[in-house]
Every structure is written in C-alpha cells, then in structure tokens.
Design a protein around this motif. Structure first.
Motif, PDB file in Angstrom:
ATOM      1  N   LYS A   1       0.845  -1.205   0.000  1.00 53.99           N
ATOM      2  CA  LYS A   1       0.000   0.000   0.000  1.00 53.99           C
ATOM      3  C   LYS A   1       0.880   1.254   0.000  1.00 53.99           C
ATOM      4  O   LYS A   1       0.667   2.207  -0.751  1.00 53.99           O
ATOM      5  N   ARG A   2       1.918   1.205   0.830  1.00 58.94           N
ATOM      6  CA  ARG A   2       2.849   2.323   0.930  1.00 58.94           C
ATOM      7  C   ARG A   2       3.547   2.568  -0.409  1.00 58.94           C
ATOM      8  O   ARG A   2       3.636   3.705  -0.891  1.00 58.94           O
ATOM      9  N   LEU A   3       3.976   1.478  -1.059  1.00 57.72           N
ATOM     10  CA  LEU A   3       4.659   1.589  -2.351  1.00 57.72           C
ATOM     11  C   LEU A   3       3.744   2.200  -3.409  1.00 57.72           C
ATOM     12  O   LEU A   3       4.145   3.052  -4.204  1.00 57.72           O
ATOM     13  N   VAL A   4       2.469   1.734  -3.411  1.00 56.40           N
ATOM     14  CA  VAL A   4       1.490   2.234  -4.388  1.00 56.40           C
ATOM     15  C   VAL A   4       1.296   3.738  -4.180  1.00 56.40           C
ATOM     16  O   VAL A   4       1.302   4.530  -5.144  1.00 56.40           O
ATOM     17  N   THR A   5       1.181   4.156  -2.909  1.00 57.29           N
ATOM     18  CA  THR A   5       0.974   5.578  -2.608  1.00 57.29           C
ATOM     19  C   THR A   5       2.165   6.397  -3.096  1.00 57.29           C
ATOM     20  O   THR A   5       2.014   7.413  -3.790  1.00 57.29           O
ATOM     21  N   GLU A   6       3.400   5.920  -2.754  1.00 58.37           N
ATOM     22  CA  GLU A   6       4.595   6.664  -3.150  1.00 58.37           C
ATOM     23  C   GLU A   6       4.713   6.770  -4.669  1.00 58.37           C
ATOM     24  O   GLU A   6       4.931   7.853  -5.220  1.00 58.37           O
ATOM     25  N   THR A   7       4.533   5.628  -5.363  1.00 55.27           N
ATOM     26  CA  THR A   7       4.673   5.633  -6.832  1.00 55.27           C
ATOM     27  C   THR A   7       3.590   6.495  -7.468  1.00 55.27           C
ATOM     28  O   THR A   7       3.850   7.227  -8.427  1.00 55.27           O
TER      29      THR A   7
END
Ligand code: ADP
Length: 566
Positions: A424-430
């Motif tokens: 979830k964190r990766l999706v938000t950052e990207t």
C-alpha cells in the motif's frame, strides 16, 4: 503221547471193561436160557455204538483234510493272482539255468516281451551286455531267502535301458530251486539324483571360480563355507574362517552384520548393501553385500548365502568424480562471475558513458557560460545533471545488490512483516511520483498478509516491478497492484497495459543485463528483474511473468504464507 494212541487206548479199555462187566452182570442177573439171546443183542449194540463212533471220527478227520486242501488251493490261487496282477514287474527264474520260469503281466507290459518270449529267455537276456559278468558273478553267490539286491540296469525289448531296484526271494517253484524277483523302475529317481549331483557340482565349480567372495552362514551368523575369492579378499584361510564368527567384521559393524543376518533369516533378500569390512592386515575396504536365505522343504531358513564385492576402487573413483564435480561447479561459478563482470564492464562503457557525458557537458556549460545563461537554461542544465546522477546512482545500487549476493551471499534479514501495509505504501509513493502520467490502482481487499520477509529486499523488488510497469506503459494507462492468497502462498500481482514482451525473450528475461528487443529508446540496464528474482527466491518464492505484445504484462510474485493472511 499222540492223540490217536490215546484214543485207541481209551477205546481198548472201555471196550474191554464193557465186555467183562456186562458179561459178569448178565451171568449174575439173567435167566440162564436168555443169556445167549441177550449176549447177541449186547454184541449188536456194541457194534452199532462203535460203528457210529468210528463214523464220527472218520467224518471229522476227512472233513478237516478237505478244508485244509481247499485252503491250500485258495492260497495258491491268491498267491498266483497277486503275482500275476502285481503292479510291479515280477518273475521267477531257475537259479541253476537262470531260465525264466514264470513272469507277471506288469513285467510283460513294461519290458515288451510276450510271456512265451520271456519263458524262452534267461535273465542275462534282459541286461546290457556289459552288466552280464557282474550278474553271473552275483548269481553264483550264496544268497539268503530274502535279499535286497540293489539297483541294476535292465534292457527293454525296444532297447531302452532302465534302472531297477531289485528284491529277491528264494523259493521252491514246481521242483526248481528258484528265485522270485520284484523289479521296481527307479530310472526317474536315479536321473533326478544324477541331475542334482551334476547341478551341485556345477554350483560348486561356480562358487570356486567366482571372482566374488561367497559365504554360507548358519542362522547364528557362523561361517559354514567360503570360497577362494573370500580368502583372497580378506586374507584369512578358509580353515580360519569356517566355523567361526566372521573376523572381518569391525566392532562398529557388528550390530549391522547381526541385523543383516536377522533380516535374511526373516526371508528378506538384501541386494547391494554398501558397508565396510576389515582385512586381516587391519585395513578397511568398501564392500557391497547381497544376501539370500536358503530354505528347507518346510520353508524354514537353514542357511544364508552372502556375496561380497570389493567396491573400494569404485568408491575412490566416485569420490574423485565428486571432487571433480565440485571443482567444475566452482569453476562454473567463477566463469559466471567473470562473465557477469564482463557484461558489467561492457554495460558500464555503454550505460555510464552517456549520462556522464551529459553531466560533463551540462556542468561545462554552466561553468563557462553561467553568466550568459538565462535562469531557465541554468535550471534545465542542473535538472539534467541531477536526473543523470540519480540514474547513475540507481544503476550502481542495482549492480552492487546483484554482485553482493552473487559473490558474498545474500544479505537476508527476515522479520515478521505485513505485505498489505508494505505494498500500500509503495502504491501511494509511486502514485505521487507518476500522478501526471499514470494511474495506479490498489485492488486489494485483504486487511493484512503477514510473512517472514526482509522488508528492504521486498521493497526493492516490488518497487522494480512497479517502476517497470510505469516505464513500459504509455501515458494515461492504468497499472494495477493486487494481493491474493490461497492455502499456502501469498500472490502479489503487478499488471500494466504496456508494450508487452516478445514471447522469444520471456525465458531470458530474468538474466542480469538482459533487455527485450522491443524496448527501443526506453532507458534501462536489465538488472531490475534479476534483482526481483533474487529477492523472491531468497524468500522461498517464485517470480512469474505473462505478457502479450502490445497488450500488457502481468508480473506475479508468489511467496510462502506465514499462516493464513488475516
Ligand atoms: P530494465 O527495465 O532496466 O531494462 P529490468 O531487469 O527491470 O531492466 O527488465 C528487463 C527487461 O524486461 C526490460 O528491459 C524489458 O525489456 C522487460 N520488461 C520488464 N518489465 C516490463 C514491463 N512491465 N513491460 C514490458 N517489458 C518489461
């Protein structure tokens, strides 16, 4: 005193007493004129009574004789019946002339001669000629009434020679000094015995000549027999081995030997059991042992046969081969590393030169024309320098990650982590980084998916998949990330609507520095997927790719689940 003497004497006494006493009584009591008449009647009575007695005696005696004659006749008939119909061949011959005197049906049937032919022959005529001297010598010997004559050879009329077991009985036959013979055909038994003897001899020859050490043990593990190869293999003489517990069993192999004996006694056939045995000089050799039980007619194991093969040389060669294989693998690894370094060097010359050239040109321009440059041009030059420095730094990171794992080993530090949270964190950052060009959808409805994993490695791997999806997809397209799970694993899927991958390139896709032929001018170094695969494998998982040219690609990471995801 014989019965007839006793009877005659009794008759004489009784008759005399009767005459004297009856005459005395008569002269005392009878009227004189009647004496003569009474004496006449008395004499007649005496004759009648004695005649009746004589008749009874003679009748009894003749009847007894008739009965015994009948019995004798019957017994002769019975004997003849038994002789003629006996299933075993029988005949009677004259001991002096050796002529056949009588012969039964079984003999006629088996030997093939008719009764008349038999009766015209001598017993020498049914023998192979070479046996006749022995027979004549035997016939002249004094013989007991009943004799077991042993096994002889007889010849049938058709020329067949058979072995027969002879029993003879001396008798008087119609005035001849004769012998009754019973001949039982034992050819099959003798052939079976001969065959057994031959096969035993062949077996013995095989055991003696075999290059394998062969032993026979009793069920207690005591050696009963061993062959010359066994003596050569272990160095003890047969006389030292037979009758004793095998001295070539080292103390640490004693239980193993007893176990082999027990299992074989239980009916098991053991094939190629590899172990070690000791030679008389104290040295150890590698051997392969095969055993089988020898059972008696009742199925009980009475002995064990064991074959022992020296495999020391084979073991030495196997060890050599293993060492060679180890060296080959080490060499391959070395070659692989060298190739990797080679590819790295060539890639450096390609991939590092361009950004460095851009950085060098931009900084040179800034240095020389800073005052004459507009603010926008200056900013653009700084931005170019930063972009290319970032690109170089990322590539260096990737190379170091790969080389570190390849040459030093993985830097793997697993902790319990929640994949849903991490993704979830990766999706938000990207999403933030690419919000102007691409849309990233988070399709997962699982609140939590816990595994044992290295957060740094997983983050780097999933980041690579997401950034590839962005890099190889046209602007305005959508990228999806989803987590699913089944019984044993968690699946993280990154799906794009990009350029896809040619099917011919799919199998090399995870090799370091490999890039598909359709990448065109899209920047890249071919290291990202190699790093992803390395990280996934370190977690005991798998990386899979499905792709269709011009449609899009789906990369799926399968990781073993740490219990069921919540
Ligand atoms: P790079 O992207 O830096 O070239 P990677 O190792 O990440 O290196 O990828 C290797 C190659 O796999 C890429 O060069 C590209 O050809 C292909 N590839 C990876 N991801 C995608 C994707 N999402 N769509 C199309 N091609 C891809």
């Amino acid at each position: 005193m014989k019965i007839e003497t006793r009877l005659s004497l009794a008759y004489f006494i009784l008759a005399t007493l009767w005459i004297i006493l009856s005459d005395a009584v008569l002269s005392a009591v009878a009227i004189p004129e009647l004496v003569n008449t009474i004496q006449t009647y008395k004499g007649a009575l005496f004759v009648i009574v004695t005649s009746l007695l004589l008749f009874a005696l003679l009748h009894w005696e003749f009847e007894r004789r008739r009965r015994s004659e009948r019995a004798a006749l019957e017994s002769r008939a019975n004997f003849r019946y038994l002789f003629l119909n006996n299933p075993l061949p029988m005949w009677v011959y004259d001991l002096e002339t050796l002529q056949f005197l009588d012969v039964n049906e079984a003999a006629i049937d088996q030997y093939g001669y008719s009764r008349d032919e038999f009766l015209s022959m001598r017993i020498t005529d049914i023998r192979p000629s070479e046996d006749v001297p022995r027979l004549l010598e035997h016939a002249t010997r004094d013989r007991p009434a009943l004799q077991h004559g042993g096994v002889w050879r007889h010849r049938y009329k058709n020329g067949d020679v058979v072995s027969v077991d002879i029993t003879s009985h001396r008798l008087d036959f119609a005035g001849h000094d004769a012998v009754l013979i019973v001949a039982q055909n034992v050819t099959d038994r003798i052939s079976a015995q001969d065959a057994l003897r031959e096969s035993n001899a062949a077996l013995q020859a095989v055991i003696l000549a075999a290059p394998l050490a062969i032993f026979r043990f009793n069920p207690q593990g005591i050696i009963q027999l061993c062959n010359p190869a066994a003596e050569r293999l272990f160095g003890w003489n047969a006389s030292e081995l037979v009758g004793s517990f095998p001295p070539y069993i080292g103390a640490e192999y004693r239980d193993e030997f007893i176990d082999i004996v027990k299992r074989t006694c239980g009916g098991e056939i053991i094939i190629s059991h590899e172990t070690q045995r000791m030679r008389k000089d104290g040295s150890f050799i590698h051997v392969s042992i095969s055993t089988a039980p020898i059972q008696d007619a009742g199925g009980a194991v009475k002995e064990i046969i064991a074959m022992v093969m020296d495999i020391t040389e084979r073991k030495r060669m196997e060890a050599e081969l293993l060492e060679q294989e180890r060296l080959r693998l080490a060499l391959n690894k070395e070659i692989e590393l060298r190739n990797l370094r080679g590819r790295f060097m060539s890639m450096v010359s390609h991939e590092f030169r361009n950004p460095l050239a851009v950085i060098s040109t931009s900084t040179g321009m800034l240095e020389r024309y800073y005052d004459r440059m507009s603010d926008e041009s200056r900013q653009a030059s700084f931005a170019r320098v930063q972009t290319h420095i970032k690109y170089l730094a990322e590539m260096l990171d990737d190379i170091l990650t790969l080389l570190h794992t390849e040459s030093i080993g993985p830097d793997f530090q697993p902790v319990s982590l929640d994949l849903v949270d991490l993704c979830k964190r990766l999706v938000t950052e990207t999403s933030l980084q690419v919000q102007e060009t691409h849309q990233i959808e988070w399709l997962t409805h699982v609140p939590q998916a816990s595994i044992q994993g290295d957060p740094k490695l997983l983050q780097q791997a999933l980041n690579n998949l997401l950034s590839n999806a962005v890099k190889y997809s046209p602007p305005e397209s959508t990228i999806q990330m989803e987590i699913t799970w089944d019984d044993h694993q968690i699946n993280i899927q990154v799906k794009d609507q990009g350029i896809g991958i040619p099917s011919g390139d799919l199998k090399r896709l995870f090799e370091p520095f490999f890039r598909a032929e359709n990448v065109g001018s899209i920047p890249g170094n071919g290291l990202g997927l190699a790093i992803v695969q390395q990280a996934v494998e370190l977690h005991g998982g798998q990386l899979q790719v499905e792709s269709e040219l011009g449609v899009g690609s789906i990369f799926t990471v399968h990781l073993p689940a740490n219990g069921h995801p919540a």
